[in-house]
Write a protein that holds these residues in place. Sequence first.
Motif, PDB file in Angstrom:
ATOM      1  N   THR A  91       5.269  -2.302  -8.883  1.00  0.00           N
ATOM      2  CA  THR A  91       5.081  -1.711  -7.641  1.00  0.00           C
ATOM      3  C   THR A  91       6.067  -0.642  -7.320  1.00  0.00           C
ATOM      4  O   THR A  91       5.779   0.249  -6.308  1.00  0.00           O
ATOM      5  CB  THR A  91       5.073  -2.947  -6.443  1.00  0.00           C
ATOM      6  N   ARG A 138       4.503  -4.253   2.655  1.00  0.00           N
ATOM      7  CA  ARG A 138       5.182  -5.151   3.423  1.00  0.00           C
ATOM      8  C   ARG A 138       6.408  -5.696   2.549  1.00  0.00           C
ATOM      9  O   ARG A 138       6.819  -5.370   1.469  1.00  0.00           O
ATOM     10  CB  ARG A 138       4.069  -6.200   3.457  1.00  0.00           C
ATOM     11  N   ARG A 186      -0.009  -7.991  -4.371  1.00  0.00           N
ATOM     12  CA  ARG A 186      -0.891  -7.378  -3.155  1.00  0.00           C
ATOM     13  C   ARG A 186      -0.040  -6.988  -1.780  1.00  0.00           C
ATOM     14  O   ARG A 186      -0.163  -6.159  -1.098  1.00  0.00           O
ATOM     15  CB  ARG A 186      -1.897  -8.533  -2.894  1.00  0.00           C
ATOM     16  N   ILE A 187       1.018  -7.921  -1.513  1.00  0.00           N
ATOM     17  CA  ILE A 187       1.641  -7.791  -0.175  1.00  0.00           C
ATOM     18  C   ILE A 187       2.520  -6.753  -0.315  1.00  0.00           C
ATOM     19  O   ILE A 187       2.765  -5.741   0.635  1.00  0.00           O
ATOM     20  CB  ILE A 187       2.589  -9.089   0.012  1.00  0.00           C
ATOM     21  N   ASP A 196       1.915  -3.940  -2.427  1.00  0.00           N
ATOM     22  CA  ASP A 196       0.860  -2.719  -2.267  1.00  0.00           C
ATOM     23  C   ASP A 196       0.438  -2.513  -0.948  1.00  0.00           C
ATOM     24  O   ASP A 196       0.391  -1.071  -0.529  1.00  0.00           O
ATOM     25  CB  ASP A 196      -0.411  -3.078  -3.095  1.00  0.00           C
ATOM     26  N   GLU A 197       0.636  -3.402  -0.078  1.00  0.00           N
ATOM     27  CA  GLU A 197       0.442  -3.004   1.496  1.00  0.00           C
ATOM     28  C   GLU A 197       1.429  -2.521   2.046  1.00  0.00           C
ATOM     29  O   GLU A 197       1.433  -2.350   3.551  1.00  0.00           O
ATOM     30  CB  GLU A 197      -0.045  -4.357   2.011  1.00  0.00           C
ATOM     31  N   PRO A 244       7.064  -1.127   0.998  1.00  0.00           N
ATOM     32  CA  PRO A 244       7.496  -2.272   0.371  1.00  0.00           C
ATOM     33  C   PRO A 244       8.841  -2.511   0.053  1.00  0.00           C
ATOM     34  O   PRO A 244       9.610  -1.684  -0.412  1.00  0.00           O
ATOM     35  CB  PRO A 244       6.596  -2.005  -0.942  1.00  0.00           C
TER      36      PRO A 244
END
Length: 222
Positions: free
Chosen positions: A141, A111, A105-106, A108-109, A33
């Motif tokens: 994050t 990205r 969310r992005i 955490d993925e 991330p």
Amino acid sequence: MSRILLKAILGFLMRVLYRPKVEGLDAIPGSGPVILAGNHVTFVDSMFLSLVVERPVAFIGKDEYVTGTGVKGRLMAWFFTTVGMIPVDRDGGRGGVAALMTGRRILDEGRVFGIYPEGTRSPDGRLYRGRTGVSRLALMTGAPVVPFAMIGTDKVQPGGKGVPRISPVTIRFGAPLDFARYEGMDRDRYVLRAVTDEVMSEVMRLSGQEYVDMYATKAKAA
């Protein structure tokens, strides 16, 4: 596949027409991330950012960009979703929360998430006070923040309207900022302001813009 094709076509046209100068691109981690945080001077900033960064960049945009009707509306929706825009209704009290949760969310993925801390385009080319969403995301994050500066894009599309002009563009990236020392302090408003100001200080250094200690939305209203 559509994103790869679009990036290849637009990237070729961009290199031919604008010959953008990209500095510090290797500052962006190749995996994991990462938050890209920079200035916002015109409508085409996100397009240039998405085209010069090798990893796919997701960013928040107004939902009106993808809700248009007719051929033009469908083309706009296809274009913006293909280059990585995630539509969010930012009006009302819940708009900011929705954008923040989408960014989390992005990240955490694992990205890349692009954000403009000013919250809106600069009304006059100066750099305005950053909002704390960028620091909240970084502290929630643990993602590093890579500051960047768009230089010259305001000449490509002055005022964010009209047909883009041919003008030199520079995209400059700075060294990643690590805020691990503030882990668990994402609810401390003093820490959030300090982190945001540190990010904006780096953006100012990279862009060379004059800094205004006022929110851009307030300046526009005035």
